[in-house]
Write an enzyme that holds these catalytic residues in place. Structure first.
Site, mmCIF file in Angstrom:
data_model
loop_
_atom_site.group_PDB
_atom_site.id
_atom_site.type_symbol
_atom_site.label_atom_id
_atom_site.label_comp_id
_atom_site.label_asym_id
_atom_site.label_seq_id
_atom_site.Cartn_x
_atom_site.Cartn_y
_atom_site.Cartn_z
ATOM 1 C CE1 TYR A 47 -4.378 -1.211 0.617
ATOM 2 C CE2 TYR A 47 -3.198 -2.876 1.874
ATOM 3 C CZ TYR A 47 -4.350 -2.437 1.244
ATOM 4 O OH TYR A 47 -5.465 -3.225 1.256
ATOM 5 C CE1 TYR A 102 -2.184 -5.981 4.328
ATOM 6 C CE2 TYR A 102 -3.283 -5.933 2.202
ATOM 7 C CZ TYR A 102 -3.260 -5.637 3.543
ATOM 8 O OH TYR A 102 -4.317 -5.006 4.103
ATOM 9 N NE ARG A 122 -7.484 -9.441 5.029
ATOM 10 C CZ ARG A 122 -8.384 -8.586 4.544
ATOM 11 N NH1 ARG A 122 -8.178 -7.297 4.537
ATOM 12 N NH2 ARG A 122 -9.532 -9.030 4.054
ATOM 13 C CG HIS A 169 -8.423 -6.952 0.198
ATOM 14 N ND1 HIS A 169 -7.271 -7.512 0.691
ATOM 15 C CD2 HIS A 169 -8.494 -5.709 0.736
ATOM 16 C CE1 HIS A 169 -6.670 -6.653 1.502
ATOM 17 N NE2 HIS A 169 -7.387 -5.538 1.548
ATOM 18 C CG HIS A 198 -10.105 -1.780 1.363
ATOM 19 N ND1 HIS A 198 -10.434 -2.196 2.622
ATOM 20 C CD2 HIS A 198 -8.814 -2.162 1.185
ATOM 21 C CE1 HIS A 198 -9.401 -2.791 3.185
ATOM 22 N NE2 HIS A 198 -8.393 -2.790 2.339
#
Lengths: 246, 204
Positions: A112, A151, A161, A164, A166
């Protein structure tokens, strides 16, 4: 925006057995961030029925193109190119027009772009990770991006995770406000994840898994995933319980 | 057999996670150049009608630690009690007031701040008035579904005493958790997610 027949009814009650409960101890942060007292229930008033609606004027040309909206001129983000598309409808199956969607995600390597993020995987200099769009008259939306990577995160010793994206969704009323996560068909990580498993019902989890949609790919360019979003329906205002003469 | 009711299920909620800023307030977390400004930063401009107020506070977890990664949104009527929403049928709200604001909590101090106006009275469903209030929605890492509450004001004692929502709260000692306290020119509204001073959250 234009909500063909103006609707002012209260929203259907939320099924809180379907949504994740507040306290889900396998997702550790929820332990001290979950209320312990019962929620106070009351029927929607004007404060709940109304909500902000956003015009297309807020959107920039590349807002729904994460491959290019942070990239240097002539460059693009690295990763598997995908189109994510679908429809925002309500529990009655009616398209929700003018719904603002915001999305954010890690890059193809699971990194991120955020000050607080320290994962060793590299940033992509041409990928920011945010986008937004507004649904059309029938509730349809689309954007393009790169498929995010999985990640690791500090929950269990070895928790990862699943890939995905959000989503933040505005409907027409403030209590339709929803934040959720979209997962990808066939990802085996989905079923291990404590955040996914905060949702008790398998059918509810499956509602978050986008299907690979080969019919909407762009050959030699990008594959497509379809992700429909259902917001709370609203009651018809058949009879109102107003005091006579008011 | 009876006729079948055909309703879909709402898409289930998931936590906003620690990086909610990337999507909702990218400029705040250093992603510049994608959006001109973060949405919901400015609720008022120089022409907005009504009494200017600041609402600030922090969100505390069950250990008393402020959340430094929460995101709050507020929704409220204008100074005349009208909402800037297509579902508002009583009249046109102040065009210089959005009614909606969004603020991440400060990454160091955990504080949130909204520059807004004091809302007017809004009718309850039976025609009585609700006291001036601001609706709040809170998301963060560790919160699986957004929490809803309201901010009332401690200088509206008479209206608060008649407010149909506040009146129906059984445990009167919890009512103050919904009332912001004036401190100088600002109203302070701290939110406690869990524990002795737990804020009242709604299922609405």
């Amino acid at each position: 925006m234009s909500n063909k027949k103006l609707e002012t009814g209260a929203f259907f009650q939320r099924d809180r057995q379907w949504h994740p409960p507040a306290y889900t101890p396998d997702y550790k942060t929820s332990v001290v961030r979950s209320p312990q007292r019962a929620l106070l229930s009351f029927d929607n008033t004007l404060s709940e029925i109304t909500g902000p609606v956003f015009g297309h004027s807020i959107l920039g040309e590349l807002d729904n193109d994460l491959i290019h909206n942070f990239a240097k001129p002539g460059q693009s983000a690295i990763g598997q190119r995908i189109i994510v598309h679908g429809r925002v409808i309500d529990e009655r199956g009616k398209g929700v027009a003018g719904a603002l969607l915001e999305f954010w995600q890690a890059n193809a390597g699971g990194r991120y772009r955020h000050k607080r993020e320290g994962y060793v995987a590299a940033l992509d200099p041409n990928f920011g990770g945010c986008g937004r769009t507004i649904t059309d008259e029938e509730g349809y939306y689309r954007f393009r991006t790169v498929k995010p990577g999985a990640y690791p995160w500090p929950n269990g010793v070895n928790d990862w995770r699943p890939a995905h994206i959000h989503f933040s969704v505005f409907g027409h009323g403030f209590v339709q406000r929803l934040i959720t996560q979209m997962y990808f068909e066939g990802d085996p990580m989905i079923w291990n994840c404590p955040i996914v498993r905060s949702i008790p019902d398998k059918a509810a989890i499956e509602q978050l898994v986008a299907a690979l949609d080969m019919n909407n790919t762009i050959p030699m360019d990008a594959r497509a995933y379809k992700f429909d979003i259902v917001l709370r329906g609203r009651r018809s205002t058949l009879f109102e319980n107003r005091v006579e003469g008011n | 057999m009876v006729q079948k009711l055909e309703f879909l299920k709402e898409t289930p909620s998931q936590t906003a996670g620690p990086y909610v800023h990337i999507g909702c307030t990218p400029n705040f977390c250093g992603i510049a150049g994608v959006y001109e400004a973060d949405l919901g930063v400015a609720m008022v401009n120089e022409k907005t009608l009504g009494e200017r107020i600041t609402i600030r506070g922090r969100v505390f977890d069950g250990t008393g630690t402020p959340l430094r990664d929460a995101l709050l949104e507020i929704w409220q009527a204008d100074s005349n009690g009208l909402y800037n929403s297509p579902s508002e049928l009583r009249g046109a709200a102040d065009p210089n007031f959005t009614g909606w604001g969004r603020c991440p909590t400060n990454m160091e101090t955990g504080e949130f701040v909204f520059e807004t106006v004091k809302p007017g009275l809004v009718p309850f469903n039976d025609g009585r008035s609700m006291a001036p209030h601001v609706s709040v929605w809170i998301v963060a890492r560790g919160i699986n579904i957004g929490l809803q509450t309201r901010i009332y004001f401690d200088d509206e004692e008479a209206a608060n005493a008649q407010d149909p929502i506040l009146m129906r709260i059984e445990h009167k000692n919890r009512v103050p958790t919904l009332v912001a306290k004036r401190e100088g020119s600002a109203f302070v509204f701290d939110i406690h997610l869990q524990g002795d001073n737990e804020t009242i959250f709604f299922d609405v």
